[in-house]
Scaffold this active site. Sequence first.
Site, PDB file in Angstrom:
ATOM      1  N   GLU A 167      -9.553  -1.793   5.362  1.00 12.56           N
ATOM      2  CA  GLU A 167     -10.148  -1.470   6.652  1.00 12.56           C
ATOM      3  C   GLU A 167     -11.439  -2.270   6.858  1.00 12.56           C
ATOM      4  OE1 GLU A 167      -8.058   0.037   8.368  1.00 12.56           O
ATOM      5  OE2 GLU A 167      -7.995   2.193   8.054  1.00 12.56           O
ATOM      6  N   ASN A 177      -7.402  -2.779  14.285  1.00  7.63           N
ATOM      7  CA  ASN A 177      -8.797  -2.994  13.878  1.00  7.63           C
ATOM      8  C   ASN A 177      -8.942  -4.200  12.942  1.00  7.63           C
ATOM      9  OD1 ASN A 177      -7.715  -2.123  11.489  1.00  7.63           O
ATOM     10  ND2 ASN A 177      -8.943  -0.259  11.314  1.00  7.63           N
ATOM     11  N   ASP A 211       0.822  -1.211   0.000  1.00 13.42           N
ATOM     12  CA  ASP A 211       0.000   0.000   0.000  1.00 13.42           C
ATOM     13  C   ASP A 211       0.853   1.257   0.000  1.00 13.42           C
ATOM     14  OD1 ASP A 211       0.978  -0.391   2.570  1.00 13.42           O
ATOM     15  OD2 ASP A 211      -0.962  -0.879   3.429  1.00 13.42           O
ATOM     16  N   HIS A 238      -7.191  -4.750  10.164  1.00  6.58           N
ATOM     17  CA  HIS A 238      -6.911  -4.526   8.740  1.00  6.58           C
ATOM     18  C   HIS A 238      -5.653  -5.263   8.283  1.00  6.58           C
ATOM     19  CE1 HIS A 238      -4.367  -0.557   9.352  1.00  6.58           C
ATOM     20  NE2 HIS A 238      -3.606  -1.622   9.429  1.00  6.58           N
TER      21      HIS A 238
HETATM   22  P1  PGA Z   1       2.432  -1.724  12.659  1.00  2.13           P
HETATM   23  O1  PGA Z   1       1.284  -1.653  11.581  1.00  2.13           O
HETATM   24  O2  PGA Z   1       3.358  -2.800  12.235  1.00  2.13           O
HETATM   25  O3  PGA Z   1       3.077  -0.374  12.660  1.00  2.13           O
HETATM   26  O4  PGA Z   1       1.773  -2.043  13.969  1.00  2.13           O
HETATM   27  C1  PGA Z   1       0.726  -2.835  11.097  1.00  2.13           C
HETATM   28  C2  PGA Z   1      -0.481  -2.543  10.256  1.00  2.13           C
HETATM   29  O5  PGA Z   1      -1.149  -1.526  10.473  1.00  2.13           O
HETATM   30  O6  PGA Z   1      -0.780  -3.358   9.360  1.00  2.13           O
END
Ligand code: PGA
Length: 225
Positions: free
Chosen positions: A128, A121, A53, A123
């Site tokens: 999302e 959450n 992304d 995702h």
């Molecule tokens: P993070 O993010 O590794 O910074 O916790 C993971 C994500 O949001 O997929």
Amino acid sequence: MVGNIFIKAINEKPNIVLGLATGATPLPTYCYICNSYKKGKVSLKNVSTYNLDEYVNLGHHDKNSYYYFMHENLFNQTDIQERNIHFLNGNAKNVIKECQKYDKKIEKKPIDIQLLGIGQNGHIGFNEPSQCFSKTTFKTKLTASTIKANSRYFSKSKMPREALTMGIGTIMKAQKIILIATGKKKAKAIKEMLKGQVTPRCPASILNFHSNVEVFLDKDAASLL
Ligand code: PGA
């Protein structure tokens, strides 16, 4: 441990195609790969990558872009060739075309191993929680939870509210998926993913329908299982 899986996989198939993730979670894995490269244990010369992304309206050279993150934390420290690195362009004028082009590229050169983190959450990528799983790469609005979690990386500028992301359908086409989660903040999402229903309200739950997934958790992330 995950780092070693990647080293083995690259050595077995030097032209492997990797799907990569950003964020704090994959950093130890990237550090392990960089160190192995420096010690001469692996070469990324023929490896190709697709990142999951990218934020909308951040140029590649913005320090908060995922393009910049990947170059800082992995690509610039190895012998990977720039032409083998694939990214969504968050500045693309025609976003629909940009997303279609990305899916077409992946179709031509499919992903062997996709690395994933998970959001608080649930995702994966920037898919999302929503009413349905998206089949293809698309532009998405980030939720309040994601904006809260990621704002810490944006010291001065305002965090973008939108991103381009591989869709769930795109991610599910990878031959193998490795998901890593660390820390207490991920425990609820991990419980929902592994013990709950398969639902777009927890996008990571779709991984239950993939036949080759490995999940790596630390004690905190596994604490509600
Ligand atoms: P993070 O993010 O590794 O910074 O916790 C993971 C994500 O949001 O997929």
